[in-house]
Design a protein around this motif. Structure first.
Motif, mmCIF file in Angstrom:
data_model
loop_
_atom_site.group_PDB
_atom_site.id
_atom_site.type_symbol
_atom_site.label_atom_id
_atom_site.label_comp_id
_atom_site.label_asym_id
_atom_site.label_seq_id
_atom_site.Cartn_x
_atom_site.Cartn_y
_atom_site.Cartn_z
ATOM 1 N N THR A 1 0.869 -1.179 0.000
ATOM 2 C CA THR A 1 0.000 0.000 0.000
ATOM 3 C C THR A 1 0.902 1.224 0.000
ATOM 4 N N ALA A 2 0.690 2.098 -0.977
ATOM 5 C CA ALA A 2 1.567 3.267 -1.105
ATOM 6 C C ALA A 2 0.907 4.333 -1.972
ATOM 7 N N ILE A 3 1.543 5.504 -1.970
ATOM 8 C CA ILE A 3 1.149 6.603 -2.849
ATOM 9 C C ILE A 3 2.415 7.111 -3.525
ATOM 10 N N ALA A 4 2.303 7.454 -4.798
ATOM 11 C CA ALA A 4 3.403 8.086 -5.517
ATOM 12 C C ALA A 4 2.929 9.442 -6.024
ATOM 13 N N PHE A 5 3.845 10.401 -6.076
ATOM 14 C CA PHE A 5 3.544 11.744 -6.559
ATOM 15 C C PHE A 5 4.241 11.991 -7.887
ATOM 16 N N MET A 6 3.523 12.619 -8.819
ATOM 17 C CA MET A 6 4.142 13.057 -10.069
ATOM 18 C C MET A 6 3.676 14.465 -10.399
ATOM 19 N N HIS A 7 4.623 15.275 -10.835
ATOM 20 C CA HIS A 7 4.351 16.646 -11.264
ATOM 21 C C HIS A 7 4.710 16.780 -12.739
ATOM 22 N N LEU A 8 3.774 17.277 -13.525
ATOM 23 C CA LEU A 8 4.036 17.611 -14.924
ATOM 24 C C LEU A 8 4.067 19.129 -15.056
ATOM 25 N N ASP A 9 5.045 19.663 -15.775
ATOM 26 C CA ASP A 9 5.067 21.106 -16.016
ATOM 27 C C ASP A 9 3.858 21.524 -16.850
ATOM 28 N N LYS A 10 3.515 20.681 -17.809
ATOM 29 C CA LYS A 10 2.381 20.964 -18.699
ATOM 30 C C LYS A 10 1.247 19.974 -18.385
ATOM 31 N N PRO A 11 0.074 20.462 -17.984
ATOM 32 C CA PRO A 11 -1.037 19.552 -17.667
ATOM 33 C C PRO A 11 -1.418 18.687 -18.863
ATOM 34 N N VAL A 12 -1.970 17.528 -18.573
ATOM 35 C CA VAL A 12 -2.445 16.617 -19.608
ATOM 36 C C VAL A 12 -3.973 16.613 -19.574
ATOM 37 N N ALA A 13 -4.586 16.560 -20.756
ATOM 38 C CA ALA A 13 -6.055 16.566 -20.860
ATOM 39 C C ALA A 13 -6.573 15.138 -20.974
ATOM 40 N N PHE A 14 -7.684 14.888 -20.302
ATOM 41 C CA PHE A 14 -8.367 13.600 -20.399
ATOM 42 C C PHE A 14 -9.488 13.729 -21.422
ATOM 43 N N GLU A 15 -9.988 12.606 -21.862
ATOM 44 C CA GLU A 15 -11.106 12.621 -22.801
ATOM 45 C C GLU A 15 -12.337 13.184 -22.095
ATOM 46 N N PRO A 16 -13.245 13.798 -22.846
ATOM 47 C CA PRO A 16 -14.420 14.406 -22.222
ATOM 48 C C PRO A 16 -15.218 13.399 -21.379
ATOM 49 N N ASP A 17 -15.755 13.878 -20.242
ATOM 50 C CA ASP A 17 -16.611 13.026 -19.424
ATOM 51 C C ASP A 17 -18.017 12.980 -20.026
ATOM 52 N N GLU A 18 -18.963 12.365 -19.305
ATOM 53 C CA GLU A 18 -20.323 12.193 -19.839
ATOM 54 C C GLU A 18 -21.034 13.519 -20.087
ATOM 55 N N ASP A 19 -20.562 14.589 -19.435
ATOM 56 C CA ASP A 19 -21.142 15.921 -19.643
ATOM 57 C C ASP A 19 -20.401 16.710 -20.719
ATOM 58 N N GLY A 20 -19.407 16.086 -21.327
ATOM 59 C CA GLY A 20 -18.628 16.744 -22.366
ATOM 60 C C GLY A 20 -17.513 17.625 -21.828
ATOM 61 N N GLU A 21 -17.321 17.609 -20.505
ATOM 62 C CA GLU A 21 -16.280 18.424 -19.890
ATOM 63 C C GLU A 21 -14.919 17.750 -20.064
ATOM 64 N N ILE A 22 -13.924 18.551 -20.430
ATOM 65 C CA ILE A 22 -12.562 18.043 -20.543
ATOM 66 C C ILE A 22 -11.812 18.444 -19.278
ATOM 67 N N LYS A 23 -11.321 17.448 -18.565
ATOM 68 C CA LYS A 23 -10.584 17.685 -17.335
ATOM 69 C C LYS A 23 -9.091 17.557 -17.613
ATOM 70 N N GLU A 24 -8.318 18.369 -16.899
ATOM 71 C CA GLU A 24 -6.868 18.334 -17.020
ATOM 72 C C GLU A 24 -6.243 18.086 -15.655
ATOM 73 N N ALA A 25 -5.030 17.544 -15.683
ATOM 74 C CA ALA A 25 -4.299 17.335 -14.434
ATOM 75 C C ALA A 25 -2.810 17.551 -14.669
ATOM 76 N N GLN A 26 -2.198 18.141 -13.677
ATOM 77 C CA GLN A 26 -0.763 18.383 -13.661
ATOM 78 C C GLN A 26 -0.116 17.628 -12.497
ATOM 79 N N LEU A 27 -0.882 17.434 -11.430
ATOM 80 C CA LEU A 27 -0.413 16.747 -10.237
ATOM 81 C C LEU A 27 -1.085 15.380 -10.151
ATOM 82 N N PHE A 28 -0.285 14.343 -9.989
ATOM 83 C CA PHE A 28 -0.796 12.978 -9.927
ATOM 84 C C PHE A 28 -0.377 12.349 -8.600
ATOM 85 N N PHE A 29 -1.358 11.823 -7.886
ATOM 86 C CA PHE A 29 -1.125 11.087 -6.648
ATOM 87 C C PHE A 29 -1.627 9.669 -6.899
#
Length: 153
Positions: free
Chosen positions: A77-105
């Protein structure tokens, strides 16, 4: 928590990822390197996101990649952290919203009690807007330690 990422070498800083799938793979590198998870785990996370949408983007700019508790290929059981300088976009959700993330846990869980403790500590971190803003500007392990000392101790 941030100090633990540094102590366990469960962190990664990168400029960018070609897409969200590769970002997830990259976010698993540090916990795969020390045997916390097997190689299949990152692909299991990707399959879950493909099936259920970008549920892992839990607040703006922050993703919490994970598969199911007790997933195959999880040894600790663990957590890892990742930081991207440039956020990455995910495919649109069911509402058509595009979410982005730069910080990953990225979470791996095989011990329910320890996992719940990790989730509680992450929740405290995610509720600290100043710490999240500082993490978006972090580029080194020393930055993680400084953020913990300034905002979380």
């Amino acid at each position: 928590m941030l100090k633990e990422f540094v102590e366990k070498k469960h962190y990664k800083f990168a400029e960018s990822a070609p897409d969200w799938r590769e970002a997830i793979r990259m976010s698993c590198e540090s916990i795969e390197a020390d045997g916390t998870v097997e190689a299949n785990y990152k692909e299991d996370i990707i399959k879950c996101v493909e099936t259920y949408g970008p549920y892992i983007v839990i607040i703006p700019n922050v993703a919490m990649p994970h598969s199911t508790q007790g997933a195959e290929g999880v040894n600790k059981t663990a957590i890892a952290f990742m930081h991207l300088d440039k956020p990455v976009a995910f495919e649109p959700d069911e509402d058509g919203e595009i979410k982005e993330a730069q910080l990953f846990f990225t979470i791996a869980s095989c011990d329910g009690e320890q996992h719940m403790n990790n989730i509680q500590r992450l929740s405290e971190l995610f509720n600290n807007d100043e710490a999240i803003e500082a993490l978006a500007d972090a580029h080194t392990p020393e930055d993680l330690i400084a953020i913990q000392e300034k905002f979380l101790d």
